[in-house]
Each structure stands twice: as C-alpha cells, then as structure tokens.
Design a protein around this motif. Structure first.
Motif, PDB file in Angstrom:
ATOM      1  N   THR A 184       0.842  -1.198   0.000  1.00 30.91           N
ATOM      2  CA  THR A 184       0.000   0.000   0.000  1.00 30.91           C
ATOM      3  C   THR A 184       0.877   1.248   0.000  1.00 30.91           C
ATOM      4  OG1 THR A 184      -0.068   0.083   2.410  1.00 30.91           O
ATOM      5  CG2 THR A 184      -1.838  -1.119   1.318  1.00 30.91           C
ATOM      6  N   VAL A 185       0.296   2.345  -0.462  1.00 28.84           N
ATOM      7  CA  VAL A 185       1.006   3.621  -0.430  1.00 28.84           C
ATOM      8  C   VAL A 185       0.258   4.586   0.490  1.00 28.84           C
ATOM      9  CG1 VAL A 185       1.952   3.312  -2.743  1.00 28.84           C
ATOM     10  CG2 VAL A 185      -0.185   4.544  -2.470  1.00 28.84           C
ATOM     11  N   GLY A 186       0.954   5.595   0.944  1.00 33.65           N
ATOM     12  CA  GLY A 186       0.316   6.569   1.826  1.00 33.65           C
ATOM     13  C   GLY A 186       0.926   7.947   1.647  1.00 33.65           C
ATOM     14  N   ALA A 199      -3.799  -0.066   6.551  1.00 30.03           N
ATOM     15  CA  ALA A 199      -4.074  -0.271   5.131  1.00 30.03           C
ATOM     16  C   ALA A 199      -3.419  -1.561   4.644  1.00 30.03           C
ATOM     17  CB  ALA A 199      -3.561   0.920   4.323  1.00 30.03           C
ATOM     18  N   ALA A 200      -2.142  -1.732   4.979  1.00 25.12           N
ATOM     19  CA  ALA A 200      -1.423  -2.908   4.481  1.00 25.12           C
ATOM     20  C   ALA A 200      -2.010  -4.188   5.075  1.00 25.12           C
ATOM     21  CB  ALA A 200       0.066  -2.782   4.816  1.00 25.12           C
ATOM     22  N   ILE A 201      -2.328  -4.153   6.362  1.00 24.14           N
ATOM     23  CA  ILE A 201      -2.894  -5.347   6.990  1.00 24.14           C
ATOM     24  C   ILE A 201      -4.307  -5.608   6.456  1.00 24.14           C
ATOM     25  CG2 ILE A 201      -3.730  -6.292   9.198  1.00 24.14           C
ATOM     26  CD1 ILE A 201      -1.244  -5.122  10.525  1.00 24.14           C
ATOM     27  N   GLY A 202      -5.104  -4.541   6.342  1.00 26.70           N
ATOM     28  CA  GLY A 202      -6.471  -4.697   5.825  1.00 26.70           C
ATOM     29  C   GLY A 202      -6.465  -5.272   4.414  1.00 26.70           C
ATOM     30  N   CYS A 203      -5.587  -4.761   3.564  1.00 24.99           N
ATOM     31  CA  CYS A 203      -5.531  -5.254   2.182  1.00 24.99           C
ATOM     32  C   CYS A 203      -4.995  -6.680   2.143  1.00 24.99           C
ATOM     33  CB  CYS A 203      -4.681  -4.320   1.314  1.00 24.99           C
ATOM     34  SG  CYS A 203      -5.476  -2.718   1.015  1.00 24.99           S
ATOM     35  N   ALA A 204      -4.049  -6.998   3.020  1.00 21.61           N
ATOM     36  CA  ALA A 204      -3.506  -8.364   3.036  1.00 21.61           C
ATOM     37  C   ALA A 204      -4.551  -9.349   3.546  1.00 21.61           C
ATOM     38  CB  ALA A 204      -2.236  -8.423   3.882  1.00 21.61           C
ATOM     39  N   VAL A 205      -5.358  -8.935   4.507  1.00 21.42           N
ATOM     40  CA  VAL A 205      -6.430  -9.820   4.998  1.00 21.42           C
ATOM     41  C   VAL A 205      -7.459 -10.037   3.883  1.00 21.42           C
ATOM     42  CG1 VAL A 205      -8.367 -10.002   6.624  1.00 21.42           C
ATOM     43  CG2 VAL A 205      -6.112  -9.310   7.448  1.00 21.42           C
ATOM     44  N   ALA A 206      -7.774  -8.980   3.152  1.00 20.38           N
ATOM     45  CA  ALA A 206      -8.704  -9.118   2.023  1.00 20.38           C
ATOM     46  C   ALA A 206      -8.120 -10.073   0.987  1.00 20.38           C
ATOM     47  CB  ALA A 206      -8.975  -7.752   1.403  1.00 20.38           C
ATOM     48  N   ASN A 207      -6.833  -9.932   0.751  1.00 15.75           N
ATOM     49  CA  ASN A 207      -6.148 -10.788  -0.209  1.00 15.75           C
ATOM     50  C   ASN A 207      -6.159 -12.254   0.261  1.00 15.75           C
ATOM     51  OD1 ASN A 207      -2.924 -11.757  -0.825  1.00 15.75           O
ATOM     52  ND2 ASN A 207      -4.228 -11.207  -2.557  1.00 15.75           N
ATOM     53  N   ALA A 208      -5.963 -12.455   1.548  1.00 16.44           N
ATOM     54  CA  ALA A 208      -5.902 -13.814   2.092  1.00 16.44           C
ATOM     55  C   ALA A 208      -7.269 -14.489   2.070  1.00 16.44           C
ATOM     56  CB  ALA A 208      -5.363 -13.779   3.523  1.00 16.44           C
ATOM     57  N   THR A 209      -8.302 -13.729   2.372  1.00 18.87           N
ATOM     58  CA  THR A 209      -9.621 -14.337   2.537  1.00 18.87           C
ATOM     59  C   THR A 209     -10.488 -14.214   1.292  1.00 18.87           C
ATOM     60  OG1 THR A 209     -10.495 -12.240   3.384  1.00 18.87           O
ATOM     61  CG2 THR A 209      -9.679 -13.821   5.022  1.00 18.87           C
ATOM     62  N   GLY A 210     -10.103 -13.320   0.401  1.00 20.70           N
ATOM     63  CA  GLY A 210     -10.937 -13.061  -0.765  1.00 20.70           C
ATOM     64  C   GLY A 210     -12.225 -12.327  -0.405  1.00 20.70           C
ATOM     65  N   LYS A 211     -12.261 -11.719   0.775  1.00 24.83           N
ATOM     66  CA  LYS A 211     -13.483 -11.032   1.226  1.00 24.83           C
ATOM     67  C   LYS A 211     -13.273  -9.527   1.266  1.00 24.83           C
ATOM     68  CE  LYS A 211     -15.106 -15.142   2.529  1.00 24.83           C
ATOM     69  NZ  LYS A 211     -16.167 -15.867   1.865  1.00 24.83           N
ATOM     70  N   GLN A 212     -14.385  -8.832   1.362  1.00 30.62           N
ATOM     71  CA  GLN A 212     -14.371  -7.386   1.544  1.00 30.62           C
ATOM     72  C   GLN A 212     -13.916  -7.058   2.959  1.00 30.62           C
ATOM     73  OE1 GLN A 212     -15.788  -4.522   0.171  1.00 30.62           O
ATOM     74  NE2 GLN A 212     -16.635  -5.263  -1.746  1.00 30.62           N
ATOM     75  N   VAL A 213     -12.871  -6.308   3.079  1.00 33.16           N
ATOM     76  CA  VAL A 213     -12.466  -5.864   4.416  1.00 33.16           C
ATOM     77  C   VAL A 213     -12.779  -4.383   4.502  1.00 33.16           C
ATOM     78  CG1 VAL A 213     -10.514  -5.448   5.938  1.00 33.16           C
ATOM     79  CG2 VAL A 213     -10.708  -7.617   4.730  1.00 33.16           C
TER      80      VAL A 213
END
Ligand code: FES
Ligand code: FES
Lengths: 156, 786
Positions: free
Chosen positions: B448-450, B734-748
């Motif tokens: 992610t960028v910030g 952001a990075a953790i939220g996007c990685a969790v979305a990536n891992a689960t395939g769900k909307q975070v």
C-alpha cells in the motif's frame, strides 16, 4: 503498623497502611521514582523490583506482606557509573525512547539472563511478555539483549 | 535551503544523552515531581453521558481531612478550543460525556483528595444522549451543544451547524460530469474504524505553582504554548501571566497535543499558595483519552478501463466526541490523506467533525491519515479488481508524480512514489516471500502507499555561543522519547557551527525562555525547530566569521568552521579556535548569540477550491508498506509474517533513531489494525478501562520490520530532512487490511480486525456496513447545499 525490610541493601522500617502497594512506598515515601507506576494491574512490568532476587510487580505487593524480605529496585542495580551489561547494551544500541518501561525491562532481564545465559530470540520475547513498551516495538530491545547474549557466548 | 556541505559535517547516529538516566531510573518525569510541599488533586467526574447538574454542593467536602481547596466551573469560566471555543474545563450546568470533570479538590495527600470527592453533593438529571454519529445526524437529533451558535469562533472559514462541529470541503473540477461519462466504471466503498487509545506510559500530568503573581506549570505536554494560551483563557488572565516548563515527557503520540488538566492545577495552586499536582490515574487516562477518532467513510470513484480516476467523491465523518478539539482541525487532513496518493481528475471531498455525547477525541500519530489511508487503499484494490488490473500495476501507473496536482490543485515536485514502489520490489525480492511460514493457514500479501504531510507552522530558536566554545540552543521543543531534542537538533546546530554535537546544550522547554512554537507533533520538530535553529546558527556564524575575518586577515568567504576551529580554506591548522574568536568578540561587542525563526513556507493550492481548511497546501511525505500475513481459518487470528517499509525521509540524519521510530510506529499500527479496540457502552463510557482489556502489542506480537530509507525527495527541512516519527504508522492498517482481504478473498471494510471479526468475515457472517446517515448524494452531506 511497621514493616521492616531491606531496600537496596539498607534496612528500612516503614510505618504505613500494610495494604499500601510497594510501588507507592518506593515512589512516594522513599522517593525511589525509577520504579514506574504505569498500569497498577500487574500487566506492564514497569514497576518490577527484585524480591529476594526474583522479579515481581511492585504494584501488586502490599507492603505488609514483605516483612524481612530483600528488595532491590532499579536504583540498586547499577553501582555508581558501572552499569549492568544489559543497561549498557540499551545505551550502546540506542534503543531507548521515552524510557518509562526500561527500568522494568532491566529488572526482568537481569535475572532472566543470569538463569538463561544463551536464550534464543524467541525465548527473550517470551521472557518480556510481562513488560510492555508503547514506544519501541520491541525488536531493537531484543537486538540489544541478543548482542549481550552473543558476547557472553564468546567469552565463555 | 541548507548548504549541503554542512550536512556532510553532521555527525550521523549521534547517541542520545538521556539514555543513561532513563535506563537507570534517574530521569524525573512530571509524575516524579514531588516533595512534602506538593498538594495532590483529584477530579470529580460525571458518570453520565448527558445530564443537567441539578445540585453541586462542595461545602461538605471542605470539612474533610487534608482538604486545602476546591475548584468548580465558576473558577475556570473561560471557554477554549481549536477553531471554536466550545470547551469548558470543568462542567457547568450540564455534562456532555461520561468522565467529564466537574470539580477539583487539592488535599495534602491523594487519598484525602479522593476521599473528599465522595463528600461532594452532586445530583445529575439525565438528559437524552447521542452516543453515535448516526444518533447525532438523525432527524431531530438531540443537540450536544444547543448554544453552538453563541460560541466564539477562533478560526474563520469553517461551516458549522447543529451537531456538525466543523465541516471542510474541497471541490475541484466537474465531478458530476466525470461520473456521467459513458466510458467509466463506478466503484463505491464504505469503511469504518474504531478509536485507538495512545496509552503513553506517563499519563497526562501537571504540577503548578503560583509564583510572584504568575502561574508556573510543569506539564507533561507536547504543546507548552497551547497550555499557556488555554490556561490564560480559562482563568481569564493575560497569557504573560502563565509560564509553562516541560520536563522529560514519558510518551505522547498526540494525546498531549492539547491542554487538559493543567489549568485545574494552576487554579488550585493560586487558591492554596502551594504547588499542586494532578496526575491522571490509568483508569482516568483510559476513560478520558483524547483517542484517535472513530470514523465512517464513503468513497465513490469513476475510473476508465485504463485506471484513470476521472472523478472521485468522498464523505468522511469523524467523531469528535463532546467537544470539537483536534477533530475540527483534522477535517482539513482528509483532503490531503484520502485525497492523496493518486492522480485525480475531478474531486470533491467533505469531511465533518460530529459532536456526540462521548469522551472527546484528539490527535494520534498520523491522525486522520491512518484510517483514510486504510479506506483509500482498500478502495484502490477494489477499483483495480473492478477494471481487471493487477493491484500493484494500478498503483505503479497512477500514483502522484512530478508536476501532478493534488486534491487542492497544488503542483507536486518530484517523482517520489513511483521510485519508492520500485524500491519496495527490491526490498521484497531481497528478503523473499514468507509464504512457506503460513503452512495450512490462509496467506495474504499487500503493498500500500500513503501520503502524509509535514506540519510546519511557527517555531523560534536562539543559539548562544558560549565562552567555552560550546553552544546553547533555546527552543520550546519537547523530548517525548522521539529523540529529536537529543539527537537531530544538536546534530543540526553542531554541523552548522563546526562544533561537536556533545558541545551543544539543548535547553528544555520553557515559555519564558524561547519564542512561540506550535508544538511537538506531526513530524514537525526536526523540520520546523530544526530550520529555526539553523537560521539562528546563520546569525551566529556571521558574527563569528566577521570577527575571525579580521583576526585572520582573510575574507569571510574563505573561512571554514570545523572541529571547534575557524580555518582558512584549504589550509588546515592555519586559523584559530572558536573559543578565541568568542573571547575577541566579547571584548569588542559582547557575547555572540543569534535568533532564528521559521514558519509555513508559501505552498500554493488552486484558489477557491477549499472551504473550512486550516491548511490548503502541504509538503507531502510518502510511505510504501508491504505486509505478508497468515490467518488461522478457525480462530481468525492473524500472524504477521513479514513487514516492509520504504519511507520518504528526505535525508536521514540519524538512521538508527529513524529505525526506532519505524519499528515502534509499525507495531503501534499492528495494535490498531488487529486488537486495540474501544467499545462504548450504553452509559457512554468505554468498556476498556486499563491494560487488562485494552490490548497493547506485546513482545511476542512484534516482528523485525525490514526497511529502506528513501532519500532525496524535495524537502524544506534543514539538510533536506523530513519528520520521520509520525509516518511509520500511516499505512499499517491499510497494508494489513488489504492483506487480509487478499488472504480471505473477502471485503475488508472495518478496523480493528479482531479474531472474531475475521472469523465472521471468513464465514460471511459480517453484515455489510450500512451508513444510512451518509447520503448517496454527495452534496446532501454538506451543510451549505442542503
Ligand atoms: S504498574 Fe505494576 S505491572 Fe504495571
Ligand atoms: S520506551 Fe516508552 S514505553 Fe518503552
């Protein structure tokens, strides 16, 4: 009621409510403010002292239960300018930030390293779960500990 | 701008001089100030979220043992605040949040003060309370401040009304036209985040005395000048009657960027003629923490198939709690954080600070940026998915670069984010994927960028060149733990004067000694106080070289300062010592000193596109974060496997200290993203009252952060430095939220991602976010157009 105990090698008699937590006596009566008073619930370790050589949270120790015990605080750890190796390592590796947690870290790590001269990185982390630090994110503290551990191994 | 040759002289990695005392327990923080002459105060606090004070009788408490003085609302009548003066120090007539102070008692001991609180006769009649932003924005909502129109406005330009404490908007270009285009995909996202508590190990604390007709406050604060101003306002005395000094501070993280209990200590000191100490208990500190605010965010974007963002609109609701405080100012920040990172066509963003009957919020490290970056980066992933573009590829193509314009139309200099993304690829390749470590668990990764900014604003510095060749730097900067006062500032002064940093004495903050300063926070200290210090050094150097030039019969331009000496260029050993020149100067015109100052440089935005903003244009600072993590599918527990940071530091004067800030800030971000949770119960109080249930990261929760310091981006700071302490937490959620979305395939879409929340996410049990109080029609969320 009077409680007699040793503090940093000196015999002291304390006249106060025996329920008073040791941390308050140290800080308020004896003005040994290096013992920090942060959570008062036993979770953060900033108030750690040695009781007969074992690290304990002084916020959870009623003074009345300490009759005859031998207490050492952070002020009793370094002799004059001579610091403990772990204190020196914290300085040399520039790991200190606000510094509130560091006296407690030293009080936990000194006996830990005495009993575990060459711990793994993970073992050091487990040893520190009762010492919270809000500033540093821990890893540089662990780096400093490992630098001392490695040094010990070399000299042994 | 600094002369780069000075930077080459800076001693890198200068160690901090406060380390010895901190590690031996000798450092005295404000909470350690004591002695038998000091009285101790305790505060009576409301246990209702909203109530009328029917009866407040303090007379019975006066008869209690040890009681010396009692203060109530009428002793501290003035209102204060940021932007609007809506704050009262001690509640009068009504209470607006659970924990609001009503009276203060000073007694010989803290126990006596606390016992006396119980003797105060207080009757509260409950009033309807708005505990959520949805409550506060409902039709016919109870007004938290029915008299909001009567409050003094301290900063013009904000739009206000009812429970909207402040509204800031930016509108650039024709957003409606962009969304109406035939060739765009429209992507919409809702996000929400909870509060985060700072938990500095030293709580807010103050010891005040009344000396020679003036108030002297020792405060654990980041903003000595704000404490001075607020104390004067609430006590109704001239500001010059207040002096604030700041001992070493045991952590702040933004919590201490506002005044709080200090004026109470001051008024009790005047009443008793004795020093009075107020220290928040840990419970009080938690229950009244000026937390990172909870927020609700809606973003909508119109994107072409190539990923060009031709239109973007957003509404951000920020809960300010019962008083406006920092959130009033932070509405400005949304434009720069949520409106950052990417090139935008037309844009309109509305950011509102909403009153609720909950404890007031405040500033917390990368305030506002942390959750807006989370929302923006999750939204960006959703955009990339919607148009079928790789998420990294999307970022590479569309991050802001040289001569691109920001949300407010400011033209940015330099390509920074794109090369930082490349550096992240290199860093990641170097350490290799940790996917193996995930085993049977879900594995996810995200980059992610910030965008953050350097808070600039006024700073002042004076440098006295002493008779012994040392220098004393006088500012109102504060050492919170970040090391700036111990490292960067002596390094900067030393490099400018050609002396060793050990020979630079840095005076602790004293508003009687130095000029005004905005305060320590936002990553501004190195930049603003550093620049003021450098300006002061220029004056000193000029005087010094003037005298030396005569002694050495050499033009100033041919003289160099180094190692405590002034030499003729190219002829080492030819000159004389600084000490001798100082002695000569003293005999001619007196001691050498110089003052310098700094304020916001004239960055420019596009005129007319913003409303209600405190800052229209900024110096941006960027960060790129990468996270790999594993999730236990049964428990929802996250393990961070790798964490990588590429940070825009301008120039790294002290890489070790920056490493400390990155490691510490990232781990604070882990807590925010994963387990630091505050819930507010039906009485309007926080459920988390201490360390037992407010879960801070432990040693076993951290991992070593891999990092790369990106140098060379344009910077106004001395030697091209940028603040490095604020930004490390910026994109962690952001990075953790996007990685969790990536891992689960769900909307975070919400934070924190506690194990139960992730477990429910995996099982599709989380109801979709609904924000009925945010209209799908953007303009309906702004006051002026309704
Ligand atoms: S103060 Fe004793 S453990 Fe925290
Ligand atoms: S250094 Fe601040 S709490 Fe550890």
């Amino acid at each position: 009621m009077t409680t007699s105990l040793m503090i940093n090698g000196e015999e002291r008699s304390l006249t106060c409510d025996p329920r008073t937590p040791l941390v308050d006596v140290l800080r308020n009566e004896l003005r040994l403010t290096g013992t920090r008073n942060v959570c008062r619930e036993g979770y953060c370790g900033a108030c750690s002292v040695h009781v007969d050589g074992k690290p304990m949270s002084s916020c959870l120790l009623p003074v009345g239960t300490l009759e005859g015990r031998d207490i050492v605080t952070i002020e009793g750890i370094s002799q004059g300018d001579k610091l403990d190796v772990i204190q020196q390592a914290f300085i040399d590796l520039d790991v200190i930030q606000c510094g509130m947690c560091f006296p407690g870290m030293v009080m936990t790590l000194r006996p830990f390293l005495r009993d575990n001269p060459s711990p793994s990185r993970d073992a050091v982390k487990f040893a520190l779960v009762g010492n919270v630090c809000r500033c540093t994110g821990y890893e540089r503290i662990i780096d400093a500990v490992m630098s001392v551990v490695d040094a010990t191994e070399v000299t042994e | 701008m600094s002369d780069q040759s000075f930077a080459d002289k800076a001693v890198m990695d200068f160690p901090r001089r406060d380390a010895h005392d901190k590690v031996t327990g000798r450092t005295r923080f404000t909470v350690d100030i004591g002695g038998s002459e000091v009285l101790h105060a305790a505060l009576l606090r409301s246990d209702h979220a909203s109530a009328r004070i029917i009866k407040l009788d303090v007379e019975p408490a006066r008869k209690m043992p040890g009681v010396r003085a009692i203060a109530t609302g009428s002793d501290v009548p003035g209102r204060y605040g940021i932007g609007i003066a809506d704050y009262t120090l001690l509640a009068k007539d009504v209470v607006r949040y659970h924990g609001e102070p009503i009276a203060a008692i000073a007694a010989d001991t803290l126990e006596q003060a606390r016992a006396a609180l119980d003797a105060i006769e207080l009757e509260l009649e409950p009033l309807p309370a708005s505990l959520t932003m949805a409550d506060s924005l409902a039709e016919n909502a109870t007004l938290v401040h029915p008299d909001w129109q009567d409050y003094e406005v301290l900063f013009e330009g904000g739009v206000r009304g009812g429970n909207i404490a402040w509204e800031a908007t930016v509108e650039r270009g024709d957003t409606d036209a962009a969304f109406a285009r035939e060739d765009v995909t429209i992507v919409e996202g809702f996000y929400e985040v909870g509060r985060q508590s700072h938990v500095p190990f030293e709580p807010r604390a103050a010891v005040a005395s009344f000396e020679d007709g003036r108030y002297h406050i020792h405060a654990s604060t980041q903003v000595p000048w704000t404490v001075r101003t607020v104390t004067a306002r609430v006590l109704g005395v001239p500001e010059s009657h207040v002096r604030v000094t700041v001992p070493t501070v045991g952590g702040g993280f933004g919590l201490k960027f506002d005044a709080s209990i200090e004026p109470c200590a001051a008024v009790l000191a005047r009443m008793t003629g004795r020093p009075v100490s107020i220290i928040n208990s840990r419970r009080e500190e938690q229950m009244t923490c000026l937390s990172r605010e909870n927020a609700e965010i809606r973003i909508r974007s119109a994107v072409t198939s190539e990923g060009e963002i031709v239109g973007r609109e957003a509404t951000v609701l920020m809960d300010c709690g019962a008083y406006g405080g920092e959130q009033v100012f932070l509405t400005t920040m949304t434009t720069h954080t949520l409106g950052g990172n990417y090139k935008l066509g037309a844009v309109r963003i509305c950011s509102r600070a909403v009153y609720t009957n909950t404890p007031p919020n405040g500033a917390f490290r990368a305030c506002n940026g942390v959750y807006n970056t989370f929302a923006l980066e999750r939204h960006t992933d959703e955009i990339a998915d919607a148009i079928g573009m790789d998420r990294m590829e999307f970022r590479r193509r569309h991050v802001l670069g040289d001569q691109d314009i920001s949300a407010t139309g400011q033209v940015y200099d330099g390509d920074v984010l794109a090369p930082m993304l490349e550096r992240m690829e290199v860093l990641r390749a170097k350490s290799g994927s940790r996917k193996d470590l995930a085993g049977n668990r879900f594995y996810g990764e995200a980059t992610t960028v910030g965008t953050w900014l350097i808070f600039v604003g006024p700073s002042a510095a004076t440098v006295n060149l002493n008779y012994d060749g040392s220098a004393t730097l006088v500012t109102t900067g504060v050492e919170l733990g970040q090391g700036t006062m111990m490292q960067a500032l002596p390094q900067i002064v030393a490099a400018n004067l050609g002396i060793a940093p050990e020979d630079v004495i840095v005076k602790t903050a004293d508003t009687d000694a130095a000029g005004r300063d905005l305060g320590v926070g936002g990553g501004r200290t190195t930049v603003s106080i550093g620049a003021a210090s450098e300006a002061a050094c220029t004056v000193v150097r000029d005087k010094l070289l003037g005298v030396a030039s005569e002694i050495l019969q050499t033009p100033k331009k041919d003289l160099v300062l180094a190692r405590g000496r002034i030499e003729i260029k190219g002829r080492p050993g030819s000159g004389t010592t600084i000490q001798q020149v100082v002695a000569e100067a003293e005999s001619r015109f007196g001691p050498i000193s110089g003052s310098g100052s700094f304020t916001t440089p004239p960055f420019e935005c596009m005129p007319g596109c913003t409303a209600g903003h405190f800052i229209d244009a900024i110096e941006p600072v960027f960060a790129v974060h990468n996270c790999e993590l594993a999730i236990d599918p049964d428990t929802g527990k996250v393990d961070i496997l790798a964490y990588r940071v590429v940070q825009d530091v301008g120039r790294a004067l002290n890489p070790r200290a920056i490493h400390g800030q990155i490691q510490g800030g990232v781990v604070q971000g882990f807590g925010y993203a994963l387990h630091e949770e505050i819930t507010i119960n039906e009485t309007g109080a926080f459920d988390q009252t201490g360390f037992e249930n407010y879960l801070l990261p432990l040693a076993t929760d951290s991992i070593p952060v891999e990092f790369d310091l990106y140098e060379g981006a344009p910077a106004v700071g001395p030697f091209g430095t940028k603040g490095a302490g604020e930004i490390p937490i910026l994109n962690v959620a952001a990075a953790i939220g996007c990685a969790v979305a990536n891992a689960t395939g769900k909307q975070v879409s919400s934070m924190p991602l506690t194990p139960p929340k992730i477990a429910a996410l995996i099982d599709d049990c989380n109801p979709p976010l609904q924000h009925d109080h945010i209209s799908p029609v953007w303009s309906e969320n702004t006051i002026e157009r309704k």
